[in-house]
Structure formats: C-alpha cells, structure tokens
Design an enzyme around this catalytic site. Sequence first.
Site, short mmCIF file in Angstrom:
data_model
loop_
_atom_site.label_atom_id
_atom_site.label_comp_id
_atom_site.label_asym_id
_atom_site.label_seq_id
_atom_site.Cartn_x
_atom_site.Cartn_y
_atom_site.Cartn_z
CG HIS A 72 -1.97 -0.99 1.28
ND1 HIS A 72 -2.16 -1.82 2.36
CD2 HIS A 72 -2.94 -1.32 0.39
CE1 HIS A 72 -3.20 -2.61 2.13
NE2 HIS A 72 -3.68 -2.34 0.94
CE LYS A 87 -14.00 -14.08 4.27
NZ LYS A 87 -13.90 -15.32 3.55
NE ARG A 120 -2.48 -7.12 -4.54
CZ ARG A 120 -3.30 -7.30 -3.53
NH1 ARG A 120 -2.83 -7.65 -2.36
NH2 ARG A 120 -4.59 -7.15 -3.69
CB SER A 124 -4.44 -6.50 4.41
OG SER A 124 -3.92 -5.28 3.96
P1 ADP Z 1 -9.78 -3.72 -0.58
O1 ADP Z 1 -10.35 -4.36 0.63
O2 ADP Z 1 -10.61 -2.65 -1.20
O3 ADP Z 1 -9.20 -4.67 -1.62
P2 ADP Z 1 -7.10 -3.27 0.34
O4 ADP Z 1 -6.77 -2.47 1.54
O5 ADP Z 1 -6.83 -4.72 0.40
O6 ADP Z 1 -8.58 -2.92 -0.01
O7 ADP Z 1 -6.35 -2.66 -0.94
C1 ADP Z 1 -6.54 -1.36 -1.37
C2 ADP Z 1 -5.88 -1.19 -2.73
O8 ADP Z 1 -4.49 -1.45 -2.62
C3 ADP Z 1 -6.38 -2.12 -3.82
O9 ADP Z 1 -6.35 -1.44 -5.04
C4 ADP Z 1 -5.38 -3.22 -3.84
O10 ADP Z 1 -5.31 -3.84 -5.12
C5 ADP Z 1 -4.13 -2.43 -3.55
N1 ADP Z 1 -3.08 -3.24 -2.97
C6 ADP Z 1 -3.13 -4.03 -1.89
N2 ADP Z 1 -1.95 -4.63 -1.66
C7 ADP Z 1 -1.13 -4.20 -2.65
C8 ADP Z 1 0.22 -4.47 -3.00
N3 ADP Z 1 0.96 -5.33 -2.31
N4 ADP Z 1 0.71 -3.85 -4.07
C9 ADP Z 1 -0.06 -3.00 -4.80
N5 ADP Z 1 -1.32 -2.72 -4.53
C10 ADP Z 1 -1.85 -3.31 -3.48
#
Ligand code: ADP
Length: 167
Positions: free
Chosen positions: A21, A45, A94, A131
């Site tokens: 992120h 979840k 990713r 995450s």
């Molecule tokens: P959501 O629950 O909406 O998927 P996340 O917090 O998991 O939210 O992710 C928010 C954004 O960050 C999404 O666009 C996701 O694809 C991106 N993201 C998450 N992890 C990574 C990573 N390791 N590299 C690049 N983008 C990421």
Amino acid sequence: MAKKHVKAIFPGSFDPITNGHLDVINRGIKLFDEVIVAVGRSPIKNPLFTPEERVEMIAELVSDIPSVSVESFDGLTVEYAAKRGADAILRGLRSLTDVQYEFKLAMTNRAVAGIETVFVMTSEEYGFTSSTLIREVALLGGNVSNLIPENVYKRLQERLKKVTRDP
Ligand code: ADP
C-alpha cells in the site's frame, strides 16, 4: 490559467496497511497533487484492527508527506469521492487476478458516478503482499516483519498477544 489541483482518493480496507500500500501511495503522489488515503468502515471478514486504529497507523506513516492525508469513510466509495471533490480513484495492481476484479470495480464506479480510476503497478517485491495473507500468516505465528512497516508490526504483535490470550 492556474494549474488545476488534482486530487485522488486511495480507498481500501488497510487491515493493516502493508509495504505494498505504501508503495502505491508513493507512486500516487508523483501523479496527483493530493492523495487522501480512505479507510473504508464497512465490515470485513475477521478484522484485526478497528477503522480508527488503521487510520492511526497510516497517519503515523504519512505524517511527513504534506500531500497525503488519511481518514475513514462510510458507505459508497464514489459518494465519498464526490464529497471530497476527488478527480480520480487511485488503486494498486499486483497481478492479473487483481486486474479482473479491479476492472469490474472501476467500470461500475465510472458507470454510476462518472469517476475515473487510475492504477499503478506495485514493485515486484510486493506483488504477493496482501493484508488478508498477512493477518492469516501472523495469526499462525509466521514472521511478516519484512512485508509491513515497523509501527504496524509492533501493533500487530501486541494485537496477536491479546487475540491468543483471549480468543
Ligand atoms: P480492498 O479491501 O478494497 O481490496 P485493500 O486495503 O486490500 O482494499 O487494498 C486497497 C488497494 O491497494 C487495492 O487497489 C489493492 O489492489 C491495492 N493493494 C493491496 N496490496 C497491494 C500491494 N501489495 N501492491 C499494490 N497494490 C496493493
């Protein structure tokens, strides 16, 4: 004519924020004058941190970047984007699996609110960081210290002690 101030929101669950992120944020600030990291309050979840805790951890990490701020939001991402006057939604990619999901999300958001989504590709080293996996691996005792920032790792360890003490 004055140059337009271009603003994006970077929405997500951020439970917790990862190095992936942060990589997206650092790429985003090269494209936008302002980036608001937006922590969704909608239930996920098996959450590990409350939205307030997630905002706090992110705030610690971006406090020295003047063009980045963080807040939480309820409800629809596109409504929040409109309320903040955002020009675009920033998202990270990713893998091809991400593309499939993000494509549908971006098309829907554009269809319902006319807002564009801008994607940045993550660094190869964070291509597998999520995450959800971090929560799962950490709960089973794995070492995730090189995938998340130090302040997040500290909080994660404290939280895991509590979770394993009173499950
Ligand atoms: P959501 O629950 O909406 O998927 P996340 O917090 O998991 O939210 O992710 C928010 C954004 O960050 C999404 O666009 C996701 O694809 C991106 N993201 C998450 N992890 C990574 C990573 N390791 N590299 C690049 N983008 C990421």
